[in-house]
Scaffold this motif. Structure first.
Motif, PDB file in Angstrom:
ATOM      1  N   SER A 157      35.766  44.700  49.785  1.00 23.82           N
ATOM      2  CA  SER A 157      37.105  45.267  49.916  1.00 23.82           C
ATOM      3  C   SER A 157      37.814  44.715  51.144  1.00 23.82           C
ATOM      4  O   SER A 157      37.365  44.944  52.275  1.00 23.82           O
ATOM      5  N   LEU A 165      41.214  46.620  46.461  1.00 17.73           N
ATOM      6  CA  LEU A 165      40.491  47.459  47.408  1.00 17.73           C
ATOM      7  C   LEU A 165      39.599  48.450  46.668  1.00 17.73           C
ATOM      8  O   LEU A 165      39.848  48.792  45.513  1.00 17.73           O
ATOM      9  N   GLN A 166      38.568  48.895  47.354  1.00 21.14           N
ATOM     10  CA  GLN A 166      37.814  50.069  46.912  1.00 21.14           C
ATOM     11  C   GLN A 166      37.956  51.143  47.986  1.00 21.14           C
ATOM     12  O   GLN A 166      38.065  50.821  49.171  1.00 21.14           O
TER      13      GLN A 166
END
Length: 391
Positions: A157, A165-166
């Motif tokens: 990310s 993104l995470q």
């Protein structure tokens, strides 16, 4: 901690060292270019050999130049320990192997670095380890992919093509509740702009080749985390697989580390200026940069990152052939893989899953440390040339 205070802390961490009388006050840690270390007595040798990671016995175990770099990198990530490797992939594979055994299952984000995906989905299958690739932007997809035998959740990310993104904190909490180890690749943001361990991630990996080195002259990797986890990797995967960092490489990277916060500030500022310029160009359909309000996960980025780096991509409705003609006409951008150095780079790829419906091409740019006005003018002149021959 606000961004200004955080950067001040980063500068202090990488630049201030006490005078080290062991090295006669040398301002740079010497390169211990030696394969082994000798002892005055056999008792001293025997005691040191019992702890090859703490005492310097043989440079495949530990080396003073490499150990110094490991201490600095651990401090930057706010961690207890770090172990440096010969490449980013050596660090990634060692970290993964430390977390799984035959019969285990891995969940990995589908946009992770290509060799990482191949390692978990193909190479590890020969040892009876299964893996599932998931949409890292969907917490529900991650949760649904978990099985009773899942032992590792692998994150990256942002990812390095579409910059997805995470939610690191949410992923860490979910994994911890089920006894699953989490690993996050933090190469894009570096510890200057993101520290996943503070969000609950167990292990962080970096391709040190990229921003941490910053000179495009070293290939290296690092695993960072708690002392028990890193010690286990050091004793097993590091010692047995032999993907060690040399003293010379460690010295090169230590030299670069002192300018890391300064360089990241410049990369961030220039990349945002380049992205803003591209937003108004006719050949750009979409820009993938998590620091832009147009990014669908911009709010998440603000929550878990303290800045952005110089790598981003844009999508185009033009063909890959036409965009490669554009890339060929660039004067300041080099055509090449990797990123993180002084030089600006460009690669042109066909659109991939996750791109906008109208996109035919995916162009990744690394904005280096050159004058950003030179770079934007270069992009303009290159497109003007393409339009002349391909109206």
């Amino acid at each position: 901690m606000n961004k200004k205070a955080d950067l001040a802390w980063q500068y202090s961490t990488v630049t201030h060292d006490p005078v080290d009388v062991r090295h006669h006050g040398a301002i740079n840690v010497p390169i211990y270019q030696t394969s082994l270390f000798a002892f005055e007595t056999y008792d001293e040798f025997r005691q040191a050999a019992q702890h090859p990671q703490q005492a310097h016995v043989y440079s495949r175990g530990s080396n003073p130049t490499v150990s110094y770099l490991e201490e600095k990198l651990a401090a930057l990530e706010g961690a207890e320990a770090a172990k440096c490797f010969a490449s980013g992939m050596a660090a990634i594979s060692a970290a993964i192997l430390s977390a799984v055994r035959t019969g285990d299952h891995i969940v990995c984000v589908s946009q992770a670095y290509g060799p990482t995906r191949l390692f978990v989905t193909q190479y590890l299958q020969r040892f009876g380890i299964d893996a599932t690739l998931v949409d890292g932007g969907s917490p529900d997809a991650i949760r649904a992919a978990l099985r009773p035998e899942t032992k590792l959740l692998y994150l990256e990310s942002p990812t390095s093509m579409l910059f997805q993104l995470q939610d690191l904190a949410a992923c860490a909490a979910l994994a911890r509740s089920r006894g699953i180890v989490t690993i996050a690749d933090n190469s894009w943001a570096t510890p200057v702009f993101q520290r996943p361990l503070e969000l609950g991630i167990d292990l962080v990996v970096h391709s040190v080749t990229k921003y941490i080195s910053g000179q495009s002259d070293s290939v290296a990797g690092v695993v960072i985390g708690s002392k028990p986890l890193v010690d286990r990797i050091a004793e097993d995967e590091y010692m047995l697989l032999g993907g060690i960092m040399t003293a010379h490489t460690a010295a090169q990277i230590t030299r670069s580390l002192r300018t890391l916060p300064l360089r990241m500030e410049r990369h961030e500022r220039s990349a945002l200026a380049a992205a803003a310029h591209l937003a108004g160009q006719p050949y750009v359909a979409k820009i993938n940069h998590p620091a832009l309000p147009s990014h669908p996960q911009h709010a998440l980025g603000l929550r878990q990152m303290n800045g952005s780096s110089g790598l981003f991509s844009f999508e185009s409705a033009e063909s890959p052939e036409k965009m490669r003609d554009w890339a060929n006409r660039l004067n300041y951008f080099k055509i090449g893989v990797s990123w993180g150095g002084f030089e600006s780079l460009v690669t042109v790829n066909p659109a991939m899953a996750g791109c906008a419906p109208e996109a035919r091409s995916l162009i990744r740019l690394h904005i280096g440390l050159e004058n950003v006005d030179d770079l934007t003018q270069d992009m303009d002149q290159a497109w003007a040339g393409v339009k002349d021959v391909q109206p």
